[in-house]
Design an enzyme around this catalytic site. Structure first.
Site, PDB file in Angstrom:
ATOM      1  CG  ASN A  12      -1.432   4.062   7.342  1.00 56.45           C
ATOM      2  OD1 ASN A  12      -1.434   4.692   8.408  1.00 56.45           O
ATOM      3  ND2 ASN A  12      -2.054   4.482   6.252  1.00 56.45           N
ATOM      4  CE  LYS A  14      -5.465   3.062   6.362  1.00 55.26           C
ATOM      5  NZ  LYS A  14      -6.499   2.728   5.399  1.00 55.26           N
ATOM      6  CG  HIS A 100      -3.237   6.945   2.801  1.00 53.93           C
ATOM      7  ND1 HIS A 100      -4.612   6.878   2.735  1.00 53.93           N
ATOM      8  CD2 HIS A 100      -2.800   5.678   3.007  1.00 53.93           C
ATOM      9  CE1 HIS A 100      -4.979   5.613   2.902  1.00 53.93           C
ATOM     10  NE2 HIS A 100      -3.902   4.866   3.069  1.00 53.93           N
ATOM     11  CD  GLU A 102      -7.640   6.033   4.629  1.00 52.51           C
ATOM     12  OE1 GLU A 102      -6.891   6.289   5.591  1.00 52.51           O
ATOM     13  OE2 GLU A 102      -7.989   4.871   4.333  1.00 52.51           O
ATOM     14  CD  GLU A 170      -2.221   2.219   0.457  1.00 50.32           C
ATOM     15  OE1 GLU A 170      -2.018   1.312   1.243  1.00 50.32           O
ATOM     16  OE2 GLU A 170      -2.675   3.328   0.797  1.00 50.32           O
ATOM     17  N   GLY A 176      -9.556  -1.071   2.930  1.00 48.62           N
ATOM     18  CA  GLY A 176     -10.522  -1.307   4.007  1.00 48.62           C
ATOM     19  C   GLY A 176     -11.801  -1.993   3.556  1.00 48.62           C
ATOM     20  CB  SER A 214      -8.106  -5.615   1.356  1.00 50.37           C
ATOM     21  OG  SER A 214      -9.121  -4.653   1.586  1.00 50.37           O
TER      22      SER A 214
HETATM   23  P1  13P Z   1      -6.296  -1.722   4.518  1.00 46.35           P
HETATM   24  O1  13P Z   1      -5.144  -2.688   4.601  1.00 46.35           O
HETATM   25  O2  13P Z   1      -7.063  -1.620   5.807  1.00 46.35           O
HETATM   26  O3  13P Z   1      -7.158  -1.986   3.333  1.00 46.35           O
HETATM   27  O4  13P Z   1      -5.653  -0.262   4.314  1.00 46.35           O
HETATM   28  C1  13P Z   1      -4.714  -0.079   3.321  1.00 46.35           C
HETATM   29  C2  13P Z   1      -4.122   1.263   3.486  1.00 46.35           C
HETATM   30  O5  13P Z   1      -4.761   2.261   3.244  1.00 46.35           O
HETATM   31  C3  13P Z   1      -2.736   1.335   3.989  1.00 46.35           C
HETATM   32  O6  13P Z   1      -2.224   2.621   3.852  1.00 46.35           O
END
Ligand code: 13P
Length: 252
Positions: A12, A14, A100, A102, A170, A176, A214
């Site tokens: 992803n 983002k 997601h 976010e 997740e 992150g 992560s």
């Molecule tokens: P990270 O791998 O950067 O922690 O992000 C995970 C994520 O949100 C994938 O959708």
């Protein structure tokens, strides 16, 4: 990893990626994938919507697939700035991430909204990747399994099957941050999701459940070996082929 479920290693991107550099990275990934004539896993990159068509052209004759990161619930209409599943499909996508954390946080997306988006993804001919996960506060309050049950039950689209839907667990606090759940914690949550799916679906044993948060080359093997972990949803470490490929390599 179960033999009956084909792993999915998904990136992803983002809100990252401009055309030239993104194409360079994706070409490097495609070159790695082409060294494996019959990969044992599905490989997916979800670039920002602006790059879906261009990236789909880069991957067109390879095992790497392209997905969207979100879609609107409707097929078309007066929704300025939104993108429909049909548009993503038209641009070359075959998957779409929905719900997601976010988007749940930044755009106030409820389980009902996520469910509608997942149903829209199906309507548009895309496989929906439905994301669930608890916040740090919820984990510390011992509410993880309760929150996950609520999200799975209420975000899962009507008509979900193992062929058209993937779940991604997740934990919000692991995204992150460089923190990952321990394999034991991941095993507990994934087993819980599998059980919930069992009460909702006929083919629940076949539905893939990804872990995200992560994931990187150094921890992927350990995480992918956990029971009921059928792949990964990777953020930061999916941006560069040199970081993403070792994660794919755990499952190929
Ligand atoms: P990270 O791998 O950067 O922690 O992000 C995970 C994520 O949100 C994938 O959708």
């Amino acid at each position: 990893m179960s033999n009956q479920r084909r792993p999915l290693i998904a990136g992803n991107w983002k809100m990252n990626g401009l055309a030239a550099a993104a194409a360079t990275e994706l070409k490097a990934l495609v070159a790695e994938a082409k060294n494996h004539s019959a990969p044992n896993c599905d490989i997916l990159i979800c670039p920002p919507a602006t790059l879906v068509r261009e990236m789909a052209a880069v991957t067109s004759d390879s095992a790497v697939e392209i997905g969207g990161q979100d879609c609107h619930g409707n097929e078309s209409g007066a929704h300025t700035g939104d993108i429909s599943a049909e548009m993503l499909k038209d641009a070359g996508a075959s998957y779409c991430i929905v719900g997601h954390s976010e988007r749940r946080a930044d755009h106030d997306e409820s389980n009902a909204t996520v469910k509608a988006k997942a149903e829209a993804a199906h309507r548009g001919g895309l496989i929906a990747i439905v994301c669930v996960g608890e916040t740090l506060a919820e984990r510390e309050a011992d509410k993880t399994l309760e929150v996950i049950s609520d999200q799975v039950k209420n975000s899962l689209p009507s008509g979900a099957t193992a062929a058209n839907t993937v779940i991604a667990y997740e934990p919000v606090w692991a995204i992150g941050t460089g923190k990952t759940s321990t394999p034991d914690d991941v095993a507990a949550v994934h087993a819980h999701i599998r059980k919930e799916l069992g009460s909702l679906l006929d083919d629940s044993d076949k539905m893939r459940i990804l872990y995200g948060g992560s994931v990187k080359g150094s921890n992927a093997e350990e995480l992918m070996a956990v029971e009921n972990v059928d792949g990964a949803l990777v953020g930061g470490a999916s941006l560069k082929a040199v970081d993403f490929w070792p994660i794919v390599a755990t499952s190929i």
